[in-house]
Design a protein around this motif. Structure first.
Motif, PDB file in Angstrom:
ATOM      1  N   LYS A 363      11.258   9.130  26.535  1.00 48.86           N
ATOM      2  CA  LYS A 363      11.601   9.535  25.045  1.00 48.86           C
ATOM      3  C   LYS A 363      11.575  11.211  25.686  1.00 48.86           C
ATOM      4  CE  LYS A 363       7.884   6.958  23.633  1.00 48.86           C
ATOM      5  NZ  LYS A 363       6.527   6.399  22.724  1.00 48.86           N
ATOM      6  N   ILE A 364      12.339  11.927  25.317  1.00 51.79           N
ATOM      7  CA  ILE A 364      12.591  13.001  25.806  1.00 51.79           C
ATOM      8  C   ILE A 364      13.168  14.116  24.624  1.00 51.79           C
ATOM      9  CG2 ILE A 364      14.566  14.627  26.868  1.00 51.79           C
ATOM     10  CD1 ILE A 364      16.023  12.202  27.433  1.00 51.79           C
ATOM     11  N   SER A 365      12.248  14.788  24.828  1.00 51.44           N
ATOM     12  CA  SER A 365      11.572  16.168  23.510  1.00 51.44           C
ATOM     13  C   SER A 365      11.973  17.134  24.487  1.00 51.44           C
ATOM     14  CB  SER A 365      10.538  16.026  22.968  1.00 51.44           C
ATOM     15  OG  SER A 365       9.083  15.886  23.928  1.00 51.44           O
ATOM     16  N   PHE A 366      12.006  18.146  23.296  1.00 50.36           N
ATOM     17  CA  PHE A 366      12.378  19.770  23.586  1.00 50.36           C
ATOM     18  C   PHE A 366      11.183  20.173  23.341  1.00 50.36           C
ATOM     19  CE2 PHE A 366      13.448  24.305  23.258  1.00 50.36           C
ATOM     20  CZ  PHE A 366      14.259  24.193  24.625  1.00 50.36           C
ATOM     21  N   GLU A 367      10.316  20.765  23.582  1.00 50.49           N
ATOM     22  CA  GLU A 367       8.607  21.544  23.721  1.00 50.49           C
ATOM     23  C   GLU A 367       8.302  22.913  24.354  1.00 50.49           C
ATOM     24  OE1 GLU A 367       6.095  18.481  24.096  1.00 50.49           O
ATOM     25  OE2 GLU A 367       7.013  17.021  23.432  1.00 50.49           O
ATOM     26  N   ASN A 368       8.036  24.285  23.744  1.00 49.41           N
ATOM     27  CA  ASN A 368       8.135  25.003  24.156  1.00 49.41           C
ATOM     28  C   ASN A 368       8.599  25.668  25.340  1.00 49.41           C
ATOM     29  OD1 ASN A 368       4.975  25.024  22.852  1.00 49.41           O
ATOM     30  ND2 ASN A 368       4.293  23.287  24.225  1.00 49.41           N
ATOM     31  N   GLY A 369      10.090  25.661  24.825  1.00 55.57           N
ATOM     32  CA  GLY A 369      10.958  25.618  25.427  1.00 55.57           C
ATOM     33  C   GLY A 369      11.415  24.430  26.422  1.00 55.57           C
ATOM     34  N   ILE A 370      10.930  24.216  27.098  1.00 55.40           N
ATOM     35  CA  ILE A 370      11.324  23.146  28.166  1.00 55.40           C
ATOM     36  C   ILE A 370      10.723  21.450  27.498  1.00 55.40           C
ATOM     37  CG2 ILE A 370      10.088  24.357  29.604  1.00 55.40           C
ATOM     38  CD1 ILE A 370       8.068  22.197  29.588  1.00 55.40           C
ATOM     39  N   TYR A 371      12.394  20.982  28.545  1.00 57.25           N
ATOM     40  CA  TYR A 371      12.438  19.442  28.524  1.00 57.25           C
ATOM     41  C   TYR A 371      11.152  18.270  28.452  1.00 57.25           C
ATOM     42  CZ  TYR A 371      17.475  20.394  26.776  1.00 57.25           C
ATOM     43  OH  TYR A 371      18.212  20.728  26.230  1.00 57.25           O
ATOM     44  N   VAL A 372      10.468  17.599  27.837  1.00 65.75           N
ATOM     45  CA  VAL A 372       9.951  16.980  28.355  1.00 65.75           C
ATOM     46  C   VAL A 372       9.876  15.187  28.019  1.00 65.75           C
ATOM     47  CG1 VAL A 372       7.861  16.111  27.944  1.00 65.75           C
ATOM     48  CG2 VAL A 372       8.255  18.392  27.551  1.00 65.75           C
ATOM     49  N   PHE A 373       9.419  14.513  29.207  1.00 65.79           N
ATOM     50  CA  PHE A 373      10.006  13.473  29.327  1.00 65.79           C
ATOM     51  C   PHE A 373       8.703  12.117  29.349  1.00 65.79           C
ATOM     52  CE2 PHE A 373      12.862  15.926  31.797  1.00 65.79           C
ATOM     53  CZ  PHE A 373      14.412  14.893  30.932  1.00 65.79           C
ATOM     54  N   ARG A 374       8.329  11.216  28.719  1.00 63.28           N
ATOM     55  CA  ARG A 374       8.030  10.918  29.060  1.00 63.28           C
ATOM     56  C   ARG A 374       8.281   9.479  28.868  1.00 63.28           C
ATOM     57  NH1 ARG A 374       5.864  14.479  25.125  1.00 63.28           N
ATOM     58  NH2 ARG A 374       4.559  15.679  24.872  1.00 63.28           N
ATOM     59  N   ASN A 375       7.191   7.676  29.890  1.00 61.25           N
ATOM     60  CA  ASN A 375       7.600   6.810  28.808  1.00 61.25           C
ATOM     61  C   ASN A 375       7.104   6.308  27.310  1.00 61.25           C
ATOM     62  OD1 ASN A 375       4.821   6.242  28.934  1.00 61.25           O
ATOM     63  ND2 ASN A 375       4.549   5.698  31.586  1.00 61.25           N
ATOM     64  N   SER A 376       6.920   4.567  27.913  1.00 64.42           N
ATOM     65  CA  SER A 376       7.125   4.036  26.472  1.00 64.42           C
ATOM     66  C   SER A 376       4.857   3.948  26.260  1.00 64.42           C
ATOM     67  CB  SER A 376       6.876   2.328  26.625  1.00 64.42           C
ATOM     68  OG  SER A 376       6.664   2.095  27.622  1.00 64.42           O
ATOM     69  N   ASN A 377       4.683   4.804  26.710  1.00 63.46           N
ATOM     70  CA  ASN A 377       2.715   4.791  26.527  1.00 63.46           C
ATOM     71  C   ASN A 377       2.829   6.560  26.251  1.00 63.46           C
ATOM     72  OD1 ASN A 377       2.085   1.423  27.527  1.00 63.46           O
ATOM     73  ND2 ASN A 377       2.679   2.464  29.397  1.00 63.46           N
ATOM     74  N   ASN A 378       3.812   6.894  26.334  1.00 60.10           N
ATOM     75  CA  ASN A 378       3.743   8.285  25.958  1.00 60.10           C
ATOM     76  C   ASN A 378       3.701   9.089  27.453  1.00 60.10           C
ATOM     77  OD1 ASN A 378       4.615   8.817  23.428  1.00 60.10           O
ATOM     78  ND2 ASN A 378       2.872   8.117  22.756  1.00 60.10           N
ATOM     79  N   GLU A 379       3.180   8.517  28.894  1.00 56.28           N
ATOM     80  CA  GLU A 379       2.659   9.113  29.958  1.00 56.28           C
ATOM     81  C   GLU A 379       3.876  10.079  30.352  1.00 56.28           C
ATOM     82  OE1 GLU A 379       0.476   5.365  31.262  1.00 56.28           O
ATOM     83  OE2 GLU A 379       1.683   5.869  32.071  1.00 56.28           O
ATOM     84  N   THR A 380       3.606  11.544  30.831  1.00 60.14           N
ATOM     85  CA  THR A 380       4.877  12.428  31.259  1.00 60.14           C
ATOM     86  C   THR A 380       5.651  11.495  32.893  1.00 60.14           C
ATOM     87  OG1 THR A 380       3.518  14.508  30.826  1.00 60.14           O
ATOM     88  CG2 THR A 380       5.222  14.282  32.537  1.00 60.14           C
ATOM     89  N   VAL A 381       6.884  11.617  32.735  1.00 57.38           N
ATOM     90  CA  VAL A 381       7.073  11.811  33.436  1.00 57.38           C
ATOM     91  C   VAL A 381       8.443  12.553  34.413  1.00 57.38           C
ATOM     92  CG1 VAL A 381       9.864   9.500  34.194  1.00 57.38           C
ATOM     93  CG2 VAL A 381       8.012   8.792  32.543  1.00 57.38           C
TER      94      VAL A 381
END
Length: 613
Positions: A363-381
């Motif tokens: 999962k890729i989102s743009f939060e607070n000016g940066i790209y954030v990557f998470r897995n299916s358990n919403n854990e940060t990658v």
């Protein structure tokens, strides 16, 4: 006696005069190679992100075919009574089917959403309504202009010229030294107003394949499927030694073109033509089988020797043809192609994207000016930059990396990024002004969503026949919309579901392919001109083939006219079966329609002669 010979000579000269324009078409059209820049319509620009594209093998062929067609119309109108004479019921039925085919094609073009392409053709094909109408003109003209078997050699001579030139060019293309891409070749095929860089034209296919002047090695297969059955049969039946040797040499050159092109469609066409040849000429062949066996042995020895000399390159695609044939019978109904690709889905969820991989979801989102990557358990990658590329050590996503950048000089942040699979750029994304992330097309010009179109058949067999299974499975459902009229000649690239990225990824290993042809003559007609047009086309072919079999099959002996009629049918059948895997293309189609016209005329002449006798 002298008077009868003089009358016969005069008849030959008159018939030849009508047929000579056909000879010029057969000689000139297939050999034309000339660069022309084609301006794309809006849909074409949308597809390629370019305003114009260069075309070497189609546009000028179409222009000259149109010029010759106008000349044929003028000749026909000025010599109407001499040229057109009453024909039999079979010819009339063929003419009716031809009319229906042409009317359906015209209406499909008139009602098409892409009228410009429908009338003038796609940039590297040029098979719009105008070209198809030219095919019908030369077809009808050939039926009526071929008045004597004396004209047949004036159809064969141009074919030999085309074979000779393509065989010569093919040698250099096969060894990786394309003469068309040489300095002299560029000077001949590129107008002086165009500038070509030091790298040349970029025409060359991979080493070990030839295309001559026929645009693509697949269409060399269609060409050989059409002419080799005719030449090989003539070699067997020819009585004059010199003529037999010449025809034998050109038959071997055709075999070289077949295997040098690596066209499996051509091989299938030839095999079917051989089977039909055994049915039609069976009694004569088995009565004097030694010449046939000797000829086939020579062909086999030369082909095997050539394969050994090229270290297996000559037959390199034959094993894949055999494996494809056997794979048709495998039960693959439970196969899910999406489970076989490194990425099986891309979804837009709210402002984010979710990329499905075999063992997880990124999962890729743009939060607070940066790209954030998470897995299916919403854990940060964790992704870290290495040599300008963002990579991760997470096992589930280790083959996926990213390159970030700005889409324009005015951008204040990295609003554009490329997803790479195993370091290969694969998918493109853009950050919108509302901080939502969206998938872009391969050209980076528009936002798209992954499409999963309706399919029919070929499940788990999408890779069959160099991904023909994939194209056909997506094309067949579209026929429901073209039962009466098609989407317009040459518009296939616009109606195919180009956003079926995952299907393309599985079939081609590249989701960004543009599928611009169905690789099937009959599907091409059904989708572009309509199913009724296809039925009319099949009507022409079936009427002609059935008529030929009735006339020539299993006779104890044949005269010259009957031999010519029978072998012409073999060439037509060879082309039609190659057409199950190849499209119609202007490099070969004019020759097909002319030979078909000659075949129809020969059938009429033979029936008329039988009635007299």
């Amino acid at each position: 006696m002298y008077l009868l010979e003089k009358i016969e000579d005069n008849l030959k000269k008159k018939s030849l005069g009508f047929f000579l324009p056909i000879t010029f078409i057969l000689t000139i059209i297939p050999l034309i190679v000339r660069l022309k820049l084609v301006k794309l319509d809006d849909a074409g620009i949308d597809l390629y992100a370019e305003a114009s594209k260069g075309d070497f093998f189609s546009q000028y062929k179409a222009i000259w075919l149109a010029i010759f067609s106008v000349i044929l119309i003028i000749i026909a109108l000025s010599s109407f009574k001499k040229l057109f004479k009453k024909r039999d019921k079979t010819t009339t039925a063929i003419l009716i089917c031809t009319g229906i085919f042409l009317i359906c094609t015209f209406l499909s073009a008139m009602l098409s959403q892409h009228k410009e392409v429908a009338f003038f053709g796609f940039y590297d094909r040029a098979e719009g309504f105008i070209t198809i109408a030219c095919y019908m003109i030369i077809f009808l003209y050939s039926i009526y202009a071929f008045k004597s078997t004396h004209c047949y050699k004036y159809m064969i001579i141009p074919i030999l010229i085309v074979i000779l030139i393509n065989s010569f060019l093919g040698i250099f293309q096969y060894i990786g030294n394309d003469l068309i891409n040489s300095k002299l070749g560029i000077a001949l095929v590129v107008p002086s107003k165009y500038k070509i860089g030091e790298q040349g034209l970029g025409l060359l296919y991979e080493k070990g394949k030839l295309y001559g002047t026929l645009y693509h090695y697949n269409y060399v297969g269609s060409f050989v499927g059409l002419v080799l059955p005719i030449l090989f049969s003539l070699t067997i039946f020819e009585k004059k030694v010199l003529n037999k040797v010449i025809l034998g040499v050109f038959s071997l050159l055709s075999v070289w073109l077949l295997f040098g092109s690596t066209s499996r469609a051509g091989i299938i066409g030839i095999l079917v033509a051989i089977i039909l040849g055994l049915i039609i000429f069976g009694k004569v062949i088995f009565k004097s089988w030694k010449p046939l066996v000797i000829t086939l042995a020579c062909v086999a020895i030369l082909a095997i020797g050539g394969n050994v000399a090229t270290k297996g390159q000559l037959f390199q695609r034959v094993p894949s043809l055999v494996s494809d044939i056997f794979s048709v019978f495998n039960n693959t109904s439970s196969v899910d192609y999406r489970a076989e690709t490194p990425i099986s889905d891309i979804k837009h969820v709210d402002k984010d994207i979710e990329i499905t991989v075999p063992k997880d979801i990124l999962k890729i989102s743009f939060e607070n000016g940066i790209y954030v990557f998470r897995n299916s358990n919403n854990e940060t990658v964790q992704y870290d930059m290495v040599d300008g590329v963002y990579k991760t050590n997470n096992e589930n996503f280790k083959n996926i990396s990213f390159r970030f950048g700005k889409s324009s000089k005015s951008s204040t942040k990295a609003d554009f990024f490329m997803l790479q699979v195993n370091n290969n750029p694969t998918f493109m994304f853009k950050l919108k002004t509302d901080n939502s992330i969206h998938l872009r097309d391969a050209n980076g010009t528009k936002y798209i969503d992954v499409e999963y179109p309706e399919t029919f058949g070929f499940k788990g067999k999408e890779k069959l026949g160099s991904a023909r299974g994939y194209i056909w499975s997506r094309s067949i459902p579209i026929m429901k919309e073209t039962l009466l009229l098609g989407n317009g000649p040459d518009t296939f690239a616009y109606i195919f579901p180009q956003n079926d990225l995952m299907g393309k990824y599985y079939a081609y290993g590249n989701p960004n392919m543009i599928v611009d042809k169905p690789h099937n003559l009959y599907m091409q007609i059904a989708l572009n001109d309509g199913v009724i047009a296809l039925i009319a086309f099949l009507g022409i072919m079936l009427i002609y083939i059935i008529d030929s079999i009735k006339l020539y099959a299993l006779k104890k002996e044949y005269n010259e006219s009957q031999i010519l009629g029978g072998i012409t049918c073999l060439g037509i059948v060879g082309y039609l079966f190659a057409g199950m895997f190849n499209d119609s293309v202007i490099s070969v189609a004019p020759m097909f329609w002319i030979i078909l016209g000659v075949g129809v005329s020969l059938n009429y002449l033979n029936k008329k002669r039988n009635q007299i006798n």
